[in-house]
Design a protein around this motif. Structure first.
Motif, short mmCIF file in Angstrom:
data_model
loop_
_atom_site.label_atom_id
_atom_site.label_comp_id
_atom_site.label_asym_id
_atom_site.label_seq_id
_atom_site.Cartn_x
_atom_site.Cartn_y
_atom_site.Cartn_z
N GLN A 255 0.80 -1.22 0.00
CA GLN A 255 0.00 0.00 0.00
C GLN A 255 0.84 1.27 0.00
N ILE A 256 2.16 1.17 0.14
CA ILE A 256 3.01 2.37 0.15
C ILE A 256 3.17 2.91 -1.27
N PRO A 257 3.66 4.13 -1.43
CA PRO A 257 3.91 4.65 -2.78
C PRO A 257 4.80 3.72 -3.60
N ASN A 258 4.40 3.44 -4.83
CA ASN A 258 5.10 2.53 -5.74
C ASN A 258 5.12 1.09 -5.22
N GLY A 259 4.19 0.79 -4.31
CA GLY A 259 4.15 -0.54 -3.73
C GLY A 259 3.83 -1.65 -4.72
N GLU A 260 3.30 -1.27 -5.88
CA GLU A 260 3.02 -2.29 -6.90
C GLU A 260 4.30 -2.92 -7.44
N TRP A 261 5.46 -2.27 -7.16
CA TRP A 261 6.74 -2.80 -7.60
C TRP A 261 7.44 -3.63 -6.52
N LEU A 262 6.73 -3.93 -5.45
CA LEU A 262 7.30 -4.79 -4.41
C LEU A 262 7.51 -6.19 -4.96
N LEU A 263 8.73 -6.69 -4.85
CA LEU A 263 9.09 -8.00 -5.39
C LEU A 263 9.25 -9.06 -4.31
N GLU A 264 9.81 -8.68 -3.17
CA GLU A 264 10.06 -9.65 -2.11
C GLU A 264 10.35 -8.93 -0.81
N ILE A 265 10.00 -9.58 0.28
CA ILE A 265 10.36 -9.10 1.60
C ILE A 265 10.75 -10.30 2.45
N GLY A 266 11.55 -10.04 3.47
CA GLY A 266 11.85 -11.05 4.47
C GLY A 266 11.18 -10.65 5.76
N VAL A 267 10.23 -11.44 6.22
CA VAL A 267 9.52 -11.13 7.46
C VAL A 267 10.24 -11.83 8.61
N ASP A 268 10.71 -11.05 9.57
CA ASP A 268 11.39 -11.59 10.75
C ASP A 268 10.39 -11.70 11.89
N MET A 269 10.34 -12.89 12.48
CA MET A 269 9.45 -13.16 13.59
C MET A 269 10.21 -13.83 14.72
N VAL A 270 9.71 -13.69 15.93
CA VAL A 270 10.20 -14.48 17.06
C VAL A 270 9.06 -15.36 17.54
N ILE A 271 9.43 -16.50 18.11
CA ILE A 271 8.46 -17.46 18.60
C ILE A 271 8.50 -17.44 20.12
N ASP A 272 7.33 -17.30 20.74
CA ASP A 272 7.30 -17.18 22.20
C ASP A 272 7.19 -18.53 22.89
N GLU A 273 7.09 -18.51 24.20
CA GLU A 273 7.06 -19.73 25.01
C GLU A 273 5.83 -20.59 24.74
N HIS A 274 4.81 -20.00 24.11
CA HIS A 274 3.60 -20.74 23.76
C HIS A 274 3.55 -21.12 22.29
N GLN A 275 4.69 -20.99 21.62
CA GLN A 275 4.82 -21.31 20.19
C GLN A 275 4.01 -20.37 19.30
N HIS A 276 3.79 -19.14 19.79
CA HIS A 276 3.05 -18.16 18.98
C HIS A 276 4.05 -17.21 18.31
N PRO A 277 3.89 -16.93 17.00
CA PRO A 277 4.83 -16.04 16.30
C PRO A 277 4.47 -14.56 16.48
N HIS A 278 5.50 -13.73 16.51
CA HIS A 278 5.34 -12.28 16.61
C HIS A 278 6.23 -11.63 15.55
N VAL A 279 5.65 -10.82 14.67
CA VAL A 279 6.46 -10.05 13.72
C VAL A 279 7.26 -9.02 14.50
N ILE A 280 8.57 -8.91 14.18
CA ILE A 280 9.39 -7.89 14.84
C ILE A 280 9.96 -6.88 13.84
N GLU A 281 10.19 -7.27 12.59
CA GLU A 281 10.65 -6.32 11.59
C GLU A 281 10.60 -6.93 10.20
N ILE A 282 10.77 -6.07 9.20
CA ILE A 282 10.74 -6.49 7.79
C ILE A 282 12.05 -6.10 7.13
N ASN A 283 12.58 -6.99 6.30
CA ASN A 283 13.81 -6.73 5.55
C ASN A 283 13.44 -6.56 4.08
#
Length: 323
Positions: A255-283
């Motif tokens: 949805q950002i400006p020129n976002g139609e040219w997005l090709l790939e991202i790396g989503v970084d997550m951590v897993i908590d003590e209950h095995q639930h994922p949390h997004v922490i940042e995007i590469n």
């Protein structure tokens, strides 16, 4: 060739490994069979893959550029390289790179689209109070990368406002992000999920890579964490939830400006003590860490080669659609 796509990277040396000996070289050879010429480099003269060798190629007929240049560590060279390709559409546009580089701005954007991330604090005068409430946090450079300068802190630890970030010797503002309690058997469990765009707008999730460390809570491969296929250690429910978060994150960034040219991202997550994922940042210039699996199996190598090829393939298709 029907299409030429410039891959904006530091100019290759005069004697790089033969294309067949690297995943990216194999990807370039495969793309050539599809009529897509990948031209690598940052100057007026670039290199293309041919069987057994890299050959010089002019880039006068290029239709698009895929930005993979390490712009933070080589800003002057990057500025010159960008000038040469400023007339071309760019895959993974500058708007994406700038947003993902600024971890505070990226978190605010994701949260505005309903994606919950661990709380953060950017005001150094409030660090101690917030840390006393959370119990533990990660002190992070605002524009950092590869885990550089990241440190887990608890009440009583020093909480500087500035520290070294992505570029050695260069200080940048620090912020606090609440620590997620990891599974009891590890110092930290994290995951990188490479999400790539297809020409029709759909998303292609690659094999997620889990990162495990028994002594470093930052859990970054660049800092020695062990990389494994996530499905080998995480259950289906965790992976399903993580994938949903990844796809929602990718759609939010489109949805950002020129976002139609997005090709790939790396989503970084951590897993908590209950095995639930949390997004922490995007590469925005991700390495999917598939190379660590590729060293162990030909099947993983095939996926790694495809992961290298897909952004270039998608970019070529998108560029043709707007010509």
């Amino acid at each position: 060739m029907d299409s030429q796509v410039i891959i904006l990277v530091p100019t290759l040396s005069d004697a790089p490994p033969a294309p067949e000996n690297t995943p990216l070289g194999r990807a370039a050879l495969a793309l050539a069979q599809e009529g897509i010429e990948a031209a690598f480099g940052a100057g007026a003269h670039r290199w293309k893959a041919q069987p057994g060798r890299w050959s010089p190629v002019e880039s006068t007929g290029a239709i698009a550029v895929h930005d993979r240049f390490p712009s933070q560590s080589r800003p002057d060279e990057y500025a010159s390289a960008r000038t040469l390709v400023s007339h071309l559409p760019m895959g993974n546009p500058t708007s994406l790179t700038e947003l993902c580089r600024d971890k505070l701005a990226c978190q605010q954007h994701l949260e505005s689209h309903g994606i919950v991330l661990p709380e953060l604090e950017a005001d150094p005068t409030r660090f101690a109070d917030r840390l006393s409430t959370w119990g533990a946090a990660f002190l992070k450079p605002r524009y950092g990368g590869l885990g550089r300068g990241v440190k887990r802190v608890v009440p009583g630890d020093a909480l500087p406002a500035w520290g070294e970030g992505a570029v050695p010797g260069v200080e940048e503002p620090l912020f606090l992000q609440r620590a997620i309690t990891p599974p009891s058997e590890s110092a930290g469990l994290a995951m990188r999920w490479l999400i790539q765009a297809l020409p029709n707008g759909d998303w292609l999730p690659r094999t997620p890579i889990a990162r495990v460390s028994h002594n470093d809570p930052v859990v970054n491969v660049a800092r020695g964490a062990h990389a494994v296929a996530a499905q080998d250690i995480l259950d289906e429910t965790t992976l399903r939830t993580a994938l949903e978060l990844c796809l929602r994150s990718a759609q939010a960034l489109r949805q950002i400006p020129n976002g139609e040219w997005l090709l790939e991202i790396g989503v970084d997550m951590v897993i908590d003590e209950h095995q639930h994922p949390h997004v922490i940042e995007i590469n925005s210039r991700p390495q999917g860490r598939l190379e660590h699996l590729a060293q162990r199996s030909p099947d993983w190598m095939a996926e790694h080669v495809e992961a290298c090829a897909q952004p270039i393939r998608t970019l070529a298709a998108l560029a043709h659609q707007v010509r």
